[in-house]
Each structure stands twice: as C-alpha cells, then as structure tokens.
Design an enzyme around this catalytic site. Structure first.
Site, PDB file in Angstrom:
ATOM      1  N   GLU A 180      -1.600   3.999  12.851  1.00 52.49           N
ATOM      2  CA  GLU A 180      -1.557   2.705  12.622  1.00 52.49           C
ATOM      3  C   GLU A 180      -1.638   1.548  14.015  1.00 52.49           C
ATOM      4  OE1 GLU A 180       2.265   2.038  10.694  1.00 52.49           O
ATOM      5  OE2 GLU A 180       1.550   2.285   8.779  1.00 52.49           O
ATOM      6  N   GLU A 222       1.301  -4.251   7.225  1.00 53.66           N
ATOM      7  CA  GLU A 222      -0.082  -4.025   7.825  1.00 53.66           C
ATOM      8  C   GLU A 222      -0.924  -4.879   8.017  1.00 53.66           C
ATOM      9  OE1 GLU A 222      -1.597  -0.542   5.454  1.00 53.66           O
ATOM     10  OE2 GLU A 222      -0.095   0.780   6.005  1.00 53.66           O
ATOM     11  N   ALA A 235      -0.907   0.097   2.227  1.00 49.25           N
ATOM     12  CA  ALA A 235       0.072   1.204   1.298  1.00 49.25           C
ATOM     13  C   ALA A 235       0.766   1.799   2.189  1.00 49.25           C
ATOM     14  CB  ALA A 235      -1.246   2.060   0.692  1.00 49.25           C
ATOM     15  N   ARG A 293      -7.773   9.057   9.137  1.00 51.83           N
ATOM     16  CA  ARG A 293      -7.053  10.102   8.265  1.00 51.83           C
ATOM     17  C   ARG A 293      -7.420  11.651   8.918  1.00 51.83           C
ATOM     18  NH1 ARG A 293      -2.724   7.579   6.049  1.00 51.83           N
ATOM     19  NH2 ARG A 293      -3.183   5.776   5.070  1.00 51.83           N
ATOM     20  N   GLU A 341       4.975  -3.279   2.912  1.00 51.17           N
ATOM     21  CA  GLU A 341       3.784  -2.726   3.478  1.00 51.17           C
ATOM     22  C   GLU A 341       2.499  -3.767   3.675  1.00 51.17           C
ATOM     23  OE1 GLU A 341       3.307   0.305   4.694  1.00 51.17           O
ATOM     24  OE2 GLU A 341       4.900   1.501   3.729  1.00 51.17           O
TER      25      GLU A 341
END
Length: 222
Positions: free
Chosen positions: A164, A116, A95, A83, A112
């Site tokens: 990602e 993911e 998320a 992040r 999601e």
C-alpha cells in the site's frame, strides 16, 4: 451422411431454483498445514454422497469488500497495487479484508475507501456478491457501489505499509474500464465483476440492493 445427434434436453432453472444453496458434505478429518497472517491452509477428508472419500486442500479466508466508487462524471476510483502471487501491478477498486471484529460490511467498505482513496460517499448500494475462487478458497466478497463522493481523511491510526505504501490512486471513465476488461487488460476479479455490474445497472436503470442487504455467504460462515 451421418445423422445429427439428438439435442440434449436440459432442465431449465427459474425462480427459487436459480440460486446457490448452502451445502456441506461431512468432514471426516481436517489437518492444518499452515497458519498465515491472513489465510490458513487446511486439508479436509470429505465424505461424498455416494459414501466415497475425497481429499481437498483449501484456504480459510476472512472475506473482503470492494468499492466501485463513481464520481459525477461516471469515472471509477482506482488503485494500482503490486500483487506478489500474481506477479502483476493490478488496477483495482479500493478493497480490503473483513478482519475487524464486529465491523459491519458497509462500515468496512467505507473504511477502505477512506484508507486507500481518502474519499467518503453519500450513497451506497450492493452491486454483487461473489466467491473469488470457490475451488480453493473460502473467500467471499461483497462489492458496493458508492456515489456522491467527497474528500475524507484517513482513519486515525492507519498507516500505508507494504504494497500500500507504493500504491497509486487514479480515476478512469467507467466505459473505458469496461473496455479494458473485455480486452483482457484488467484482471482483478473485484474490478471485473464490479465494473461490469455497475455498467449494466446504469445502462438499464436496474434497482440495486440496499447497502445493508443480507449476505448469505457470511450468514452460512457464521
């Protein structure tokens, strides 16, 4: 010996009073400062109830959903993701943004989880709703509990890009995640709120809201 101050008598909230309520002070002027890929920065001039005006800089945000996915051994599905604003690689639940036109909140959460973690779930319920940073952002988030996990393919057309592409998927016992939250090692707000809510619900047998329950923050937004 000095006297102790008298105890402060505070009103007690209960029933219908113990709830957030929609309210919007008049916006006298709005300046758009920046339009980004996800958020827009605005400056509002707002009129307070006493007639004075205040300036507030804040972010328009589409909102998001998160998933506390528990397997049969009560392990939480987790992703590790870089992040940039925080300068951390955070451990988070699956998320994502509510950025698909006319997509329901539950379908967004299911998407999601598949994107993911390549998982689907047979049982869905609502854990908590929250504003992640209400003093500076309009972001509202719903966190679901998903159980009955099974493998699933990623949706057609979905590619892992950006952060990602460097994301790692793992699992950890819910109790260990809760310990990490209290120790200050885990800081993602969806993981903090979702794991604590899940642990409390499981420990007490609390009945959770159905997955399609109303979401007041989104209704006001619309």
């Amino acid at each position: 010996m000095s006297e102790r101050p008298a105890p402060v008598e505070l009103p007690e909230l209960s029933g219908a009073d113990l709830a957030d309520r929609p309210e919007r002070w008049p916006i006298l002027d709005r300046q758009v400062r920046h339009r980004g890929r996800v958020t827009t920065t605005v400056t509002d001039t707002v009129q307070a109830p006493d007639g004075s005006t205040i300036g507030r800089d804040w972010l328009l945000h589409p909102g998001a959903v998160g998933v506390i996915a528990l397997d049969e051994e009560e392990r939480v599905v987790l992703v590790e993701q870089y992040r940039h604003p925080a300068g951390f690689r955070l451990i988070e639940p699956p998320a994502g943004l509510l950025d698909v036109e006319a997509e329901s909140w539950l379908v967004a959460a299911q998407r999601e989880l598949a994107e993911e973690a390549m998982l689907a779930a047979d049982e869905w319920s609502v854990l908590v709703d929250l504003f992640t940073s209400p003093g500076s952002s309009a972001e509202s988030t719903r966190i679901f509990l998903a159980r009955g996990l099974r493998p699933a393919a990623r949706p057609d057309g979905f590619d892992l890009v950006g952060e990602e592409a460097d994301m790692r998927v793992a699992r950890a016992p819910l109790a260990r995640v809760v310990d990490g939250v209290y120790a200050g090692r885990l800081q993602n707000p969806l993981l903090v709120a979702g794991s604590l809510a899940a642990a409390q619900a499981l420990a007490t047998g609390r009945e959770l809201r159905p997955a399609d329950s109303p979401w007041p923050a989104r209704s006001v937004r619309q």
